[in-house]
Design a protein around this motif. Structure first.
Motif, short mmCIF file in Angstrom:
data_model
loop_
_atom_site.label_atom_id
_atom_site.label_comp_id
_atom_site.label_asym_id
_atom_site.label_seq_id
_atom_site.Cartn_x
_atom_site.Cartn_y
_atom_site.Cartn_z
N VAL A 93 6.01 11.70 -36.08
CA VAL A 93 5.89 12.93 -35.13
C VAL A 93 6.47 12.68 -33.85
CG1 VAL A 93 4.22 14.42 -34.00
CG2 VAL A 93 3.62 13.81 -36.36
N VAL A 94 6.20 11.38 -33.18
CA VAL A 94 6.87 11.23 -31.82
C VAL A 94 8.10 11.06 -32.07
CG1 VAL A 94 7.14 9.28 -30.22
CG2 VAL A 94 4.82 9.79 -30.78
N ASP A 95 8.86 10.32 -33.02
CA ASP A 95 10.05 10.29 -33.21
C ASP A 95 11.05 11.71 -33.48
OD1 ASP A 95 10.02 7.48 -32.93
OD2 ASP A 95 9.82 7.32 -35.04
N VAL A 96 10.19 12.66 -34.16
CA VAL A 96 10.76 13.96 -34.24
C VAL A 96 10.79 14.72 -33.34
CG1 VAL A 96 10.67 16.09 -35.85
CG2 VAL A 96 10.43 14.06 -36.72
N THR A 97 9.59 14.72 -32.30
CA THR A 97 9.31 15.51 -31.20
C THR A 97 10.14 15.21 -30.25
OG1 THR A 97 6.99 15.89 -31.98
CG2 THR A 97 7.62 16.61 -29.60
N ALA A 123 -2.67 7.45 -27.42
CA ALA A 123 -1.74 7.89 -26.37
C ALA A 123 -0.63 8.70 -27.16
CB ALA A 123 -1.31 6.85 -25.82
N LYS A 124 -0.08 8.25 -28.39
CA LYS A 124 0.85 8.75 -29.10
C LYS A 124 0.42 10.25 -29.72
CE LYS A 124 3.57 4.61 -30.03
NZ LYS A 124 3.95 3.64 -31.22
N LYS A 125 -0.72 10.23 -30.15
CA LYS A 125 -1.32 11.42 -30.61
C LYS A 125 -1.07 12.57 -29.49
CE LYS A 125 -4.66 11.12 -33.54
NZ LYS A 125 -5.98 10.58 -33.90
N MET A 130 1.09 17.24 -27.40
CA MET A 130 1.50 18.04 -26.28
C MET A 130 2.83 18.53 -26.05
SD MET A 130 -0.03 19.49 -23.92
CE MET A 130 -1.89 18.61 -23.74
N GLY A 131 3.64 17.26 -26.53
CA GLY A 131 5.05 17.74 -26.65
C GLY A 131 5.41 18.86 -27.55
N ALA A 132 4.88 18.73 -28.51
CA ALA A 132 4.98 19.88 -29.78
C ALA A 132 4.66 21.09 -29.18
CB ALA A 132 4.36 19.79 -31.06
N THR A 133 3.47 21.26 -28.75
CA THR A 133 3.00 22.43 -27.83
C THR A 133 3.91 23.05 -26.89
OG1 THR A 133 0.78 21.78 -28.20
CG2 THR A 133 1.33 23.54 -26.46
N LEU A 134 4.33 22.12 -25.98
CA LEU A 134 5.53 22.41 -24.97
C LEU A 134 6.91 22.90 -25.35
CD1 LEU A 134 4.99 19.50 -22.47
CD2 LEU A 134 4.22 21.88 -21.92
N LYS A 135 7.32 22.19 -26.63
CA LYS A 135 8.62 22.55 -27.15
C LYS A 135 8.62 24.28 -27.69
CE LYS A 135 11.35 19.96 -29.64
NZ LYS A 135 11.56 19.00 -30.64
N ALA A 136 7.26 24.36 -28.26
CA ALA A 136 6.97 25.65 -28.78
C ALA A 136 7.18 26.67 -27.68
CB ALA A 136 5.48 25.89 -29.52
N SER A 137 6.64 26.51 -26.62
CA SER A 137 6.75 27.40 -25.57
C SER A 137 8.23 27.56 -24.94
CB SER A 137 5.84 26.76 -24.17
OG SER A 137 6.36 25.95 -23.42
N GLY A 138 9.11 26.72 -25.24
CA GLY A 138 10.54 26.85 -24.69
C GLY A 138 10.81 25.68 -23.87
N LEU A 139 10.10 24.96 -23.40
CA LEU A 139 10.45 23.77 -22.70
C LEU A 139 10.93 22.67 -23.54
CD1 LEU A 139 7.16 23.57 -20.36
CD2 LEU A 139 9.42 24.14 -19.91
N ASN A 163 -17.07 12.42 -17.69
CA ASN A 163 -17.82 11.77 -18.69
C ASN A 163 -18.01 12.45 -20.20
OD1 ASN A 163 -19.71 9.69 -19.52
ND2 ASN A 163 -21.58 11.10 -19.26
N LEU A 164 -16.89 12.98 -20.61
CA LEU A 164 -16.40 13.45 -21.73
C LEU A 164 -15.66 12.38 -22.59
CD1 LEU A 164 -14.86 16.60 -20.56
CD2 LEU A 164 -16.99 16.33 -21.11
N ASP A 165 -15.68 12.23 -23.94
CA ASP A 165 -14.71 11.55 -24.51
C ASP A 165 -13.23 12.38 -24.37
OD1 ASP A 165 -14.07 13.26 -27.34
OD2 ASP A 165 -16.07 13.78 -26.94
N ALA A 166 -12.28 11.20 -24.73
CA ALA A 166 -10.73 11.85 -24.46
C ALA A 166 -10.39 12.62 -25.28
CB ALA A 166 -9.89 10.40 -24.66
N ASP A 167 -10.89 12.81 -26.54
CA ASP A 167 -10.24 14.04 -27.60
C ASP A 167 -10.89 15.37 -26.98
OD1 ASP A 167 -8.95 12.17 -29.11
OD2 ASP A 167 -10.69 12.04 -30.73
N THR A 168 -12.13 15.42 -26.61
CA THR A 168 -12.48 16.49 -25.90
C THR A 168 -11.99 16.96 -24.82
OG1 THR A 168 -14.70 16.13 -26.86
CG2 THR A 168 -14.69 17.73 -25.05
N ALA A 169 -11.42 15.82 -23.76
CA ALA A 169 -10.82 16.58 -22.58
C ALA A 169 -9.24 17.05 -22.95
CB ALA A 169 -10.68 15.20 -21.62
N PHE A 170 -8.82 16.31 -24.09
CA PHE A 170 -7.40 16.71 -24.37
C PHE A 170 -7.34 18.08 -24.85
CE2 PHE A 170 -4.11 17.08 -27.76
CZ PHE A 170 -3.33 16.91 -26.97
#
Length: 308
Positions: A93-97, A123-125, A130-139, A163-170
């Motif tokens: 996904v990183v390579d394609v995005t 980190a890569k996930k 986020m990269g895919a989300t930003l690309k979809a918005s036109g960036l 004091n959250l887990d990183a997945d929740t914050a993301f």
């Protein structure tokens, strides 16, 4: 008090109490004897079974230990391979995005454990999602890549700060960036259009929200989010030694280790899996040919459900 009425008088008769104590002691001795007999009987029974199988208690114990250890190793291997496989899929996904910029994401992920307390996989996930989300918005381009890295790191810092887990914050950050206000509002961050429009005016942007493109709106949300999370930024690095962050780091380091171990196991097992797939593919062809012969002889078709 009631206790003040209890007076010990000389010459009192304690014979009844003495008899009761002796009876209790006799009962306890009897219970101990019964327990020892029962335990001995169980031992003899199990010993007889073990002897009948040519085993001793020692060998049974060793066999049980080996069974437990084998299961633990198998479970570890399955988990490790799962993490390594996820890492491979995420790298795709990183390579394609990010295309030619993917090495920058790899470099960020290599240092993410030390800097943000998140594993290479996390980190890569985060960055690729986020990269895919930003690309979809036109960036696109370098701006999209750097925003993805910054928001992945912000996820870890906000997890530490709140004091959250990183997945929740993301997930909260991703929701806010796409226009959802409630997830971040739970942390006191109001991503309403009115607040973002007011921020835009403070930055000298006179264009109304309705006149902005989706890419402009997303970029404005991003800048506003960074402006209101200044206290959280860098929080993991400042508070690495806390119990909460150390336990998060332990979890992420274990995941990183599992990914490394799983990659090695995949390298060992992949040729075997490929060989098995080739064998099964040949067996399927043979089975289909046999089905045709059977149909020619009997006039009955063997239905291949994979073709239905």
């Amino acid at each position: 008090m009631a206790g003040s009425n209890f007076i010990v008088r000389g010459g009192a008769d304690f014979s009844a109490i003495d008899r009761g104590l002796r009876k209790t002691q006799d009962n306890l001795r009897q219970f101990k004897g019964d327990t020892e007999k029962t335990s001995h009987g169980i031992s003899q029974t199990l010993g007889g079974v073990a002897d009948g199988l040519g085993l001793s208690f020692a060998s049974l114990g060793k066999a049980a230990a080996i069974a437990v250890a084998t299961k633990a190793i198998v479970d570890f291997g399955k988990h490790a391979i799962g993490v390594a496989s996820d890492l491979q899929e995420t790298q795709n996904v990183v390579d394609v995005t990010f295309g030619s910029m993917s090495q920058d994401i790899n470099n960020f992920a290599d240092n993410a454990l030390k800097q943000f307390g998140i594993s290479e996989l996390s980190a890569k996930k985060y960055a690729s999602t986020m990269g895919a989300t930003l690309k979809a918005s036109g960036l696109s381009g370098d701006a999209m890549k750097q925003m993805s890295i910054n928001l992945a790191g912000l996820s870890a810092d906000m997890a530490s700060f709140y004091n959250l887990d990183a997945d929740t914050a993301f997930q909260k950050i991703r929701a806010g960036l796409t226009g959802e206000t409630e997830p971040l509002k739970q942390l006191g961050i109001n991503m309403s259009v009115a607040n973002i429009q007011a921020y835009a005016m403070s930055q000298g942007i006179s264009k109304s929200w309705q006149e902005m493109t989706q890419a402009e709106q997303t970029l404005l949300r991003y800048n506003y989010l960074l402006s209101v999370t200044g206290d959280a930024q860098g929080d993991f690095a400042r508070n690495t030694g806390t119990w909460a962050n150390q336990t998060k780091l332990l979890k992420e380091q274990w995941q990183q280790f599992m990914g490394i171990a799983g990659s090695g196991l995949i390298q060992v097992l992949l040729p075997l899996v490929k060989a098995l797939n080739m064998i099964l593919s040949g067996l399927i062809k043979i089975a289909k040919a046999a089905g045709k012969v059977f149909a020619a002889i009997t006039g009955k078709q063997i239905v291949d459900k994979s073709d239905v």
